[in-house]
Design an enzyme around this catalytic site. Structure first.
Site, short mmCIF file in Angstrom:
data_model
loop_
_atom_site.label_atom_id
_atom_site.label_comp_id
_atom_site.label_asym_id
_atom_site.label_seq_id
_atom_site.Cartn_x
_atom_site.Cartn_y
_atom_site.Cartn_z
N TRP A 19 0.85 -1.19 0.00
CA TRP A 19 0.00 0.00 0.00
C TRP A 19 0.89 1.25 0.00
CZ3 TRP A 19 -5.28 0.05 -0.36
CH2 TRP A 19 -5.91 1.29 -0.17
N HIS A 53 -4.21 -10.58 3.40
CA HIS A 53 -4.17 -10.22 4.82
C HIS A 53 -5.59 -10.02 5.36
CE1 HIS A 53 -4.55 -6.32 2.80
NE2 HIS A 53 -5.15 -5.91 3.90
N ASP A 55 -8.03 -7.75 8.07
CA ASP A 55 -8.16 -6.51 8.82
C ASP A 55 -8.86 -6.82 10.14
OD1 ASP A 55 -7.16 -5.17 6.64
OD2 ASP A 55 -8.95 -3.98 6.27
N HIS A 59 -8.19 -1.77 13.05
CA HIS A 59 -7.55 -1.10 11.92
C HIS A 59 -8.31 0.16 11.53
CE1 HIS A 59 -5.50 -0.47 8.17
NE2 HIS A 59 -6.50 -0.90 7.41
#
Length: 219
Positions: A19, A53, A55, A59
């Site tokens: 990201w 992944h 979250d 988060h």
């Protein structure tokens, strides 16, 4: 027929894009047998949101659960893979994308939006989820949303509307799946995030098994 187990995780190869603003993914060599050490080891440097992944609610909500507070069973059990297309600008999945699906869905839905199996560069345009789409999945019994995109919200979003709709409805989020070539249908999902304590998310290994393989283990 697919060959099981189907690995739907993104391989973390050198240079795997992260990201924008997150640290680069790196595995630095440490001990090496070739240099006289007794073993080979490496040091991993990465974001908690690299590749495939999960979250944790923390988060996107300071009062949300951290990863160790999310039951592992959330990520294990019956799922449905669904091919969907986003529309508009930013590219968005709306409720109409679910029109051909049953009113009652498995607890986990994985969205195949057409992302490639390998990202040479970080995707800047991908299909995000509208809050209405999230709420409709929750109404149909879904507890976990998975996507082959790097986020359920657009890249430039500051309000994170889809994330907050997930928090509002109690849905958990799995991002960055590799669903390229996976036929639509029902499977059993086995997704195991790293057991990091007190964190906002973690890379995960996710595989699909034939539907019914895990019957009796989980919902």
């Amino acid at each position: 027929m697919p060959s099981f187990p189907l690995d739907i995780s993104r391989p973390l190869t050198p240079g795997h894009p992260t990201w924008p603003g997150d640290p680069d993914f790196r595995v630095e060599p440490q001990a090496r047998i070739a240099r006289g050490d007794s073993v080979n080891t490496g040091e991993i440097r990465t974001s908690t949101h690299t590749g495939t992944h999960v979250d944790a609610p923390w988060h996107y909500d300071d009062a949300g659960r951290r990863l160790h507070e999310v039951p592992l069973g959330t990520y294990i059990g019956r799922c449905r893979v669904v091919s969907v297309q986003g529309h508009g600008e930013p590219l968005m999945l709306e409720v109409g994308a679910l029109a051909d699906l049953p009113d009652a869905l498995p607890p986990r839905v994985l969205l195949n939006t057409g992302q490639p199996a390998h990202w040479e560069e970080f995707p800047t345009r991908f299909a995000a989820l509208s809050p209405a789409f999230v709420r409709e999945l929750a109404r149909r019994g879904v507890q976990l949303i998975g996507t082959d995109c790097p986020s359920v919200d657009p890249l430039t979003s500051k309000t994170l509307d889809a994330h907050h709709a997930c928090q509002e409805t109690g849905l958990l989020i799995l991002e960055g799946l590799n669903l390229s070539g996976v036929p639509d249908g029902e499977y059993d999902l086995m997704c195991l995030p790293l057991p990091l304590v007190g964190v906002d998310g973690a890379p995960a290994r996710a595989v699909l098994l034939p539907a019914g393989t895990l019957d009796g283990l989980n919902g």
